[in-house]
Design a protein around this motif. Structure first.
Motif, PDB file in Angstrom:
ATOM      1  N   GLU A 214       0.829  -1.210   0.000  1.00  0.00           N
ATOM      2  CA  GLU A 214       0.000   0.000   0.000  1.00  0.00           C
ATOM      3  C   GLU A 214       0.863   1.261   0.000  1.00  0.00           C
ATOM      4  N   THR A 215       1.929   1.248   0.812  1.00  0.00           N
ATOM      5  CA  THR A 215       2.810   2.421   0.842  1.00  0.00           C
ATOM      6  C   THR A 215       3.550   2.577  -0.477  1.00  0.00           C
ATOM      7  N   VAL A 216       3.965   1.474  -1.076  1.00  0.00           N
ATOM      8  CA  VAL A 216       4.641   1.561  -2.374  1.00  0.00           C
ATOM      9  C   VAL A 216       3.700   2.152  -3.413  1.00  0.00           C
ATOM     10  N   ALA A 217       2.439   1.742  -3.405  1.00  0.00           N
ATOM     11  CA  ALA A 217       1.470   2.300  -4.350  1.00  0.00           C
ATOM     12  C   ALA A 217       1.272   3.795  -4.108  1.00  0.00           C
ATOM     13  N   ALA A 218       1.202   4.196  -2.843  1.00  0.00           N
ATOM     14  CA  ALA A 218       1.025   5.613  -2.515  1.00  0.00           C
ATOM     15  C   ALA A 218       2.220   6.436  -2.988  1.00  0.00           C
ATOM     16  N   VAL A 219       3.421   5.943  -2.722  1.00  0.00           N
ATOM     17  CA  VAL A 219       4.629   6.681  -3.122  1.00  0.00           C
ATOM     18  C   VAL A 219       4.770   6.697  -4.643  1.00  0.00           C
ATOM     19  N   ASP A 220       4.402   5.591  -5.303  1.00  0.00           N
ATOM     20  CA  ASP A 220       4.402   5.579  -6.768  1.00  0.00           C
ATOM     21  C   ASP A 220       3.538   6.709  -7.312  1.00  0.00           C
ATOM     22  N   GLY A 221       2.346   6.859  -6.720  1.00  0.00           N
ATOM     23  CA  GLY A 221       1.454   7.924  -7.162  1.00  0.00           C
ATOM     24  C   GLY A 221       2.033   9.295  -6.910  1.00  0.00           C
ATOM     25  N   ALA A 222       2.688   9.468  -5.754  1.00  0.00           N
ATOM     26  CA  ALA A 222       3.278  10.766  -5.417  1.00  0.00           C
ATOM     27  C   ALA A 222       4.400  11.138  -6.374  1.00  0.00           C
ATOM     28  N   VAL A 223       5.181  10.142  -6.801  1.00  0.00           N
ATOM     29  CA  VAL A 223       6.277  10.400  -7.741  1.00  0.00           C
ATOM     30  C   VAL A 223       5.742  10.622  -9.151  1.00  0.00           C
ATOM     31  N   THR A 224       4.784   9.793  -9.565  1.00  0.00           N
ATOM     32  CA  THR A 224       4.240   9.902 -10.921  1.00  0.00           C
ATOM     33  C   THR A 224       3.532  11.233 -11.130  1.00  0.00           C
ATOM     34  N   GLN A 225       2.814  11.702 -10.107  1.00  0.00           N
ATOM     35  CA  GLN A 225       2.039  12.942 -10.226  1.00  0.00           C
ATOM     36  C   GLN A 225       2.794  14.161  -9.700  1.00  0.00           C
ATOM     37  N   ALA A 226       4.076  14.017  -9.445  1.00  0.00           N
ATOM     38  CA  ALA A 226       4.862  15.115  -8.869  1.00  0.00           C
ATOM     39  C   ALA A 226       4.946  16.292  -9.824  1.00  0.00           C
ATOM     40  N   GLN A 227       5.069  17.489  -9.249  1.00  0.00           N
ATOM     41  CA  GLN A 227       5.361  18.696 -10.027  1.00  0.00           C
ATOM     42  C   GLN A 227       6.860  18.787 -10.227  1.00  0.00           C
ATOM     43  N   ARG A 228       7.286  19.018 -11.457  1.00  0.00           N
ATOM     44  CA  ARG A 228       8.711  19.021 -11.780  1.00  0.00           C
ATOM     45  C   ARG A 228       9.099  20.379 -12.342  1.00  0.00           C
ATOM     46  N   ASP A 229      10.124  20.970 -11.743  1.00  0.00           N
ATOM     47  CA  ASP A 229      10.624  22.276 -12.169  1.00  0.00           C
ATOM     48  C   ASP A 229      12.139  22.224 -12.186  1.00  0.00           C
ATOM     49  N   LEU A 230      12.714  21.949 -13.355  1.00  0.00           N
ATOM     50  CA  LEU A 230      14.156  21.831 -13.533  1.00  0.00           C
ATOM     51  C   LEU A 230      14.708  20.770 -12.574  1.00  0.00           C
ATOM     52  N   CYS A 234       8.515  18.089  -6.654  1.00  0.00           N
ATOM     53  CA  CYS A 234       7.636  18.221  -5.489  1.00  0.00           C
ATOM     54  C   CYS A 234       6.607  17.091  -5.529  1.00  0.00           C
ATOM     55  N   LEU A 235       6.690  16.172  -4.560  1.00  0.00           N
ATOM     56  CA  LEU A 235       5.795  15.023  -4.519  1.00  0.00           C
ATOM     57  C   LEU A 235       4.342  15.464  -4.384  1.00  0.00           C
ATOM     58  N   GLU A 236       3.437  14.708  -5.003  1.00  0.00           N
ATOM     59  CA  GLU A 236       2.016  15.030  -4.945  1.00  0.00           C
ATOM     60  C   GLU A 236       1.495  14.766  -3.530  1.00  0.00           C
ATOM     61  N   PRO A 237       0.930  15.782  -2.870  1.00  0.00           N
ATOM     62  CA  PRO A 237       0.594  15.654  -1.443  1.00  0.00           C
ATOM     63  C   PRO A 237      -0.447  14.586  -1.129  1.00  0.00           C
ATOM     64  N   GLY A 238      -1.512  14.491  -1.915  1.00  0.00           N
ATOM     65  CA  GLY A 238      -2.582  13.557  -1.588  1.00  0.00           C
ATOM     66  C   GLY A 238      -2.120  12.115  -1.583  1.00  0.00           C
ATOM     67  N   ALA A 239      -1.369  11.737  -2.609  1.00  0.00           N
ATOM     68  CA  ALA A 239      -0.868  10.357  -2.676  1.00  0.00           C
ATOM     69  C   ALA A 239       0.147  10.092  -1.572  1.00  0.00           C
ATOM     70  N   PHE A 240       1.042  11.036  -1.344  1.00  0.00           N
ATOM     71  CA  PHE A 240       2.092  10.816  -0.343  1.00  0.00           C
ATOM     72  C   PHE A 240       1.498  10.687   1.055  1.00  0.00           C
ATOM     73  N   ALA A 241       0.391  11.370   1.307  1.00  0.00           N
ATOM     74  CA  ALA A 241      -0.246  11.300   2.628  1.00  0.00           C
ATOM     75  C   ALA A 241      -0.777   9.903   2.924  1.00  0.00           C
ATOM     76  N   ARG A 242      -0.958   9.061   1.899  1.00  0.00           N
ATOM     77  CA  ARG A 242      -1.456   7.696   2.113  1.00  0.00           C
ATOM     78  C   ARG A 242      -0.337   6.712   2.453  1.00  0.00           C
ATOM     79  N   ALA A 243       0.914   7.168   2.385  1.00  0.00           N
ATOM     80  CA  ALA A 243       2.036   6.303   2.747  1.00  0.00           C
ATOM     81  C   ALA A 243       2.079   6.119   4.264  1.00  0.00           C
TER      82      ALA A 243
END
Length: 469
Positions: A214-230, A234-243
């Motif tokens: 479950e935590t791996v799935a949550a972190v996967d979502g946080a990385v996949t949906q992350a905001q990227r600036d150079l 920035c990890l996606e907050p909603g998914a990361f909160a489920r870890a």
């Protein structure tokens, strides 16, 4: 040496080293030993391993710009992974491994804490080299420090059967013991758990998924949906909160059959208290370690530091005195680990000194309140080269700026002025304004605020290059 990607953990608060270490500027960013912070020393130590890969720094939004500022001072490029909230070391390391595995899951990852001190780098490099073979064969390697005394502040690792040269299988991990049990651990050949790891990114992810999918799935979502600036992710907050909030030891290492340990004796310390800093310092003939404007007389075994006021100690032994501009700590050195309880008490009272320094760091530089009274406040503001305050206005205060050093570009409404030393600008209540440093040296100004409310939340940001709108 085989190429390694350093993963630097940079999110702790270090309350045992209050008043120097506080939530807004924790110990890893402070110059506790020498001119460089322990974060900077960790970055340089990783660079000297011989790897050519860029470090990945895991931190939080509050400290992101401190990371970038201290990297810039070293002239070292790194990638930064920003946690939206603290979920302990398990999800943080997993997110770092996931980010690295996006490029190559076979990458060797060396996890380092940013607040540790290592005095013997040759021994450290030798230990890392000994960990390569087991890590390449999909073991999850941890590095155990050879104990110098029966410490009760660390967890322990029991080595088992020999694996490759210099590495052993882990029999078990032990929690922080009492004094009697710690003495037994040392006699039985246990090692301190230093929280330093080496593994293939894909191997760590696979073991984590085996024990907590479950935590791996949550972190996967946080990385996949992350905001990227150079260089910043920035990890996606909603998914990361489920870890699941859990340390990497509990999440993986205490359960896996693939844990290996490499002993090392490298002068390691996690700098967990003022007593630890005393033991690491160069003492005088009376065993005193001093920093700053300090006068000692008939004192022994003391740690005394001041970043401002002249501090004198007379006729005392085994104490800690730490003086800053707004707070002073005096403690029995042998009870230095209890300082965190002082911080907890200050927090319960709502004291700002618990978490914040008088000097407040911002992405563009810093400011410090130097005087305040009814209806007014005076700040000293320093803006780094290329730094730019947000385009903003205030509902409750007017401001007056006087340039002390450097050259500033000041926007007030539709007017733009370039001001040098001893020149000034008035910002009326409600006026849209901005200050920029377009030069190559810092700009320092004195700001006088006047109004019926002077809180930092009286800022209406209209435009900001640091994404704070």
């Amino acid at each position: 040496m085989t190429e390694i990607r350093p993963l630097i953990m940079c999110g702790g608060n270090g309350t045992r080293l209050w008043p120097v270490s506080r939530a807004a500027l924790p110990k890893q960013f402070a110059s506790l030993m020498g001119e460089r912070s322990t974060f900077q020393q960790t970055i340089l130590r990783a660079a000297r391993l011989g790897t050519t890969q860029r470090p990945l720094i895991v931190t939080n939004a509050l400290h992101r710009y401190l990371v970038e500022e201290q990297l810039a001072e070293l002239g070292i490029k790194a990638d930064v992974l920003v946690e939206p909230d603290r979920r302990d070391s398990g999800p943080a390391i997993l997110a770092g491994a996931r980010e690295i595995a996006r490029e190559d899951p076979d990458t060797l990852v060396l996890v380092l804490a940013s607040d540790h001190v290592i005095q013997d780098e040759v021994a450290f490099r030798d230990a890392v080299a000994a960990g390569l073979a087991p890590a390449l064969s999909d073991h999850l390697v941890t590095f155990g420090v050879t104990p110098t005394h029966p410490a009760t502040a660390y967890g322990y690792i029991q080595p088992g059967a020999a694996l490759d040269e210099g590495a052993w299988a882990v029999t078990r991990f032990a929690e922080k013991p009492d004094a009697m049990r710690a003495a037994g651990y040392v006699l039985d050949g246990y090692l301190w758990n230093a929280g330093i790891f080496l593994f293939r990114a894909g191997a760590l992810i696979a073991e984590y998924e085996r024990h907590d999918p479950e935590t791996v799935a949550a972190v996967d979502g946080a990385v996949t949906q992350a905001q990227r600036d150079l260089d910043v992710v920035c990890l996606e907050p909603g998914a990361f909160a489920r870890a699941r909030r859990q340390s990497i030891d509990y999440a993986v290492f205490e359960h896996t059959a693939r844990a290996a340990v490499v002993p090392m004796a490298c002068g390691w310390s996690d700098v967990g208290s003022w007593d630890a800093l005393w033991s690491l310092g160069a003492g005088d003939t009376d065993g005193n370690v001093v920093h700053g404007e300090v006068v000692m007389r008939d004192a022994r075994g003391c740690y005394v530091a001041s970043d401002g006021p002249l501090t004198s100690v007379l006729g005392l032994s085994d104490i800690v005195v730490v003086a800053s501009t707004d707070s002073i700590l005096v403690a029995d050195r042998r009870r230095a680990g209890e300082v965190k309880e002082i911080v907890a008490s200050l927090q319960s009272q709502g004291r700002p000194q618990a978490d914040a320094h008088p000097r407040v760091h911002r992405p563009w530089g810093w400011y410090e309140v130097i005087d305040a009274g009814t209806g007014f406040q005076v700040k000293r503001i320093v803006v780094r080269p290329s730094g730019r305050l947000s385009l903003q206005k205030h509902r409750h205060r007017a401001e007056h700026w006087v340039v002390v050093t450097g050259h500033a570009r000041v926007t007030i409404g539709d007017d733009i002025h370039e001001l040098g030393p001893n020149q000034h600008a008035h910002i009326p209540l409600g006026a849209v304004h901005r200050l920029e440093n377009f030069g190559n040296t810092p700009v320092e100004i004195i700001e006088v605020q006047h109004g019926d409310y002077l809180g930092e939340d009286d800022i209406v940001r209209i435009e900001d290059i640091y994404a704070r709108v």
